[in-house]
Every structure is written in C-alpha cells, then in structure tokens.
Design a protein around this motif. Structure first.
Motif, PDB file in Angstrom:
ATOM      1  N   HIS A  68      35.274  48.042  43.465  1.00 23.04           N
ATOM      2  CA  HIS A  68      34.664  47.284  44.560  1.00 23.04           C
ATOM      3  C   HIS A  68      33.559  48.101  45.217  1.00 23.04           C
ATOM      4  N   GLY A  98      37.039  37.674  40.502  1.00 17.48           N
ATOM      5  CA  GLY A  98      38.172  38.598  40.531  1.00 17.48           C
ATOM      6  C   GLY A  98      39.382  37.998  39.845  1.00 17.48           C
ATOM      7  N   ARG A 102      42.271  35.479  46.117  1.00 16.40           N
ATOM      8  CA  ARG A 102      42.160  36.432  47.220  1.00 16.40           C
ATOM      9  C   ARG A 102      41.116  37.507  46.919  1.00 16.40           C
ATOM     10  N   GLU A 103      41.190  38.091  45.721  1.00 18.21           N
ATOM     11  CA  GLU A 103      40.225  39.135  45.376  1.00 18.21           C
ATOM     12  C   GLU A 103      38.823  38.566  45.256  1.00 18.21           C
ATOM     13  N   THR A 104      38.694  37.374  44.700  1.00 14.01           N
ATOM     14  CA  THR A 104      37.391  36.736  44.564  1.00 14.01           C
ATOM     15  C   THR A 104      36.736  36.546  45.923  1.00 14.01           C
TER      16      THR A 104
END
Length: 344
Positions: A68, A98, A102-104
């Motif tokens: 990241h 992602g 959530r990560e996206t």
C-alpha cells in the motif's frame, strides 16, 4: 468536484477525456527490487507529453507486487513530476483493486489522498468460484465501491487477471446507469461486441441527461484494453483505450485515435486510419505476448530504462528479447513512432 492536489494547494480540474491512456510499468532497482522513482518520473512525463496520461498500479504496473505504501509513493512521485513539467492538468488514474471490498475501498481512499484523480477497480479473483456466477454479488461490489469512493471509479473487466470473471454488457450498463460515481469501463476482455453494446447506450445524449455523473468532469467512458481495435471502437462511439502499447509508442497510438475519430466525419481519412491501425494492431499482438518483461525490455532498448519485473515474474530470455526487437511488427511501429515524434 475538482482535484485539490494542485500546485501550491490550488484546486485543479483534471477531466477524464476520451483518448489514450497508458498503464505505466513500475520500475525497480536491480538487485534490491526497491522502487526506481527517477525512471518512473521520466516515463510518466514522456508519455504525458505525447498526449497519453498515466494509469499507475495497474496490471502492467505489477500492482499485486506493491505494498500500500509503495502504491502511494508512485502516485505522489508521478503527480510531482507532472506538475514540475507543467502538466498540472494531466489526470492520474490509479489501480485500487484489492482482495476484499474493504481493502479495495481503503486503496481507493489512499490513492485519492496521494494525488490520484480517478481509480480503476478489478474484481478480486481469489474466490472466483463463488463470485463468477453471482451477478448480485458482483453488482453489489461495484455499487458500494463507487458509492463510497472519494474519486470516480472505472470498472476494470479483465477475466485473465481475476480468475475468469467476465462482466457482461448488461451488468456494466446497469452499473453505469445506477452508480453516478462510476466513470467508465476498461474492456481487457477484448470483446468488441460488448464494447459496441455498452457504447450504444452511454454515448447517447439522453444517457448523460438521465444519468448525470456525480463529478461532471468524469463522464462514463467505454475504453478498450488493447490497441488493436481503436478504429472499430471509434466507429461505434467508443472512447479510446488504456493500452500497454502506449508506453512504447505513445505518439503513434494518439495519432491513430485522432485519425479514427476524425474519419467518422471525413471518410477520406479512412485509408490512412486503416493503415495505421494495421501497424498498431500487429505490434500490439506481438508485444503483448511478451508480457510485462517484454514491454520493459523494449523501454530499455528505446529509452534506456525498463529493468526487470519483481520476482517471481521472470526476465525475458535473451533470445526471445532479440527476436522481439527484430520482429518486423516491432520494427514497423518503432519506425512510425520515431517519425511521428520527430526523433529519427
């Protein structure tokens, strides 16, 4: 909503326009595999000066190999380099795909904070067995990503990089209608029929009136993922392409796009557009088969930087590299690029 990351904190509008964009490779230092920021800065400015804005941390940029923090570093470096070169109005698209929703969303927020104007999101393919046939889940994913993103989002449809998940034209069109923060789709599925169907809807003037975008600078664009159907795309109101060949021959791809658009009003330009599309299409097919390492080899050969991908991606073998460089399709586009750029 104009970008806020301008020179000296000024508000800068960077519209997403029809045309050619390049998925920029991420360059690494030999041995350490640390980021090679000077090469990135040089290359981003080179392509932008040719009329090709950058897409960072995409497939060509080995996003899956970046942390990241590294993604944010290359976005910040590219924005700084563009601004320093007087290219403050050139937009940056950043990959924000992602493993989870959530990560996206986190990647999208981080990209915006680092200076990206738009994001591009691919479906996670790790659980493709559960997602591929679940239209409801796929639609919900892109709907929520777009709704919560601080910057407009491009859908990235690339079955080869997400376990074979292939969004159909009906789903993409529905998303375009219902999600005002979506600003386009990149079709690396290479399906010209799909492009035709989506463009037939979103390119109508009534679409913009009935389905206005959240950001008026970000209309819904239908972009190819390869350079071998730019002319056919223009004939059905497509909006250009995001193509890896834009790294190697940006002036040539831009010329082809401009000719393709102009030929819709002036058919006398079609023979030249056909000729150039043939040169570009052959080169695109030949170079794409050499993947990321082949593109980096060509950049090294042409411009003096490129290097290796991060492991486990292999370097192109010397024999294959020589064959790629000497291939008539590659030499043809190199000659064309040198002619158009004025660098014989």
């Amino acid at each position: 909503m104009p970008a806020t990351n301008g020179v000296n904190g000024a508000h800068v509008s960077r519209p997403l326009k029809a045309g050619i964009y390049a998925p920029i490779p991420t360059f690494f230092l030999p041995d350490s595999e640390d980021l090679d920021i000077p090469s990135l800065e040089t290359h981003v400015v080179r392509t932008a000066q040719a009329g090709v804005p950058p897409l960072l941390a995409g497939s060509m940029g080995e996003a899956i190999h970046l942390s990241h923090d590294e993604r944010q570093t290359i976005i910040k470096a590219a924005r700084k380099a563009l601004d320093a070169a007087g290219l403050i109005h050139v937009p940056i698209i950043a990959g924000a795909g992602g493993g989870s929703l959530r990560e996206t969303m986190l990647l999208g927020e981080q990209a915006a904070a680092a200076g990206a104007d738009y994001s591009i999101v691919i479906t996670s393919g790790y659980f493709a067995g559960a997602l591929a046939g679940n239209r409801k889940a796929l639609k919900a994913f892109f709907t929520e990503v777009a709704e919560k993103s601080p910057i407009p989002v491009i859908i990235y449809n690339y079955p080869g990089a997400c376990g074979g998940i292939d969004l159909d034209s009906d789903l993409i069109t529905e998303l375009a209608m219902e999600s005002p923060n979506l600003c386009g789709v990149k079709l690396t599925c290479g399906n010209v029929g799909k492009l035709t169907r989506i463009a037939a809807t979103v390119s109508e003037s009534s679409f913009a009136e009935a389905h206005p975008r959240k950001n008026p600078d970000a209309p819904f664009l239908v972009l190819g993922g390869y350079a071998d159907f730019i002319l056919p795309s223009a004939s059905v109101n497509g909006h250009g392409a995001i193509t890896g060949l834009g790294n190697v021959a940006p002036c040539t791809i831009v010329k082809l796009y401009e000719l393709s658009v102009a030929a819709q009003k002036d058919p006398s330009l079609l023979p030249e557009a056909h000729r150039l599309q043939g040169i570009v299409g052959r080169a695109d097919f030949t170079i794409a088969k050499a993947s990321i390492s082949g593109t980096k080899f060509l950049l090294e050969k042409l411009y003096g930087y490129g290097g290796a991908p991060r492991k486990p991606l292999p370097l192109i073998e010397p024999e294959a590299a020589n064959a790629l460089w000497e291939h008539p399709h590659v030499q043809e586009i190199v000659r064309m690029e040198r002619e158009l750029s004025g660098k014989q």
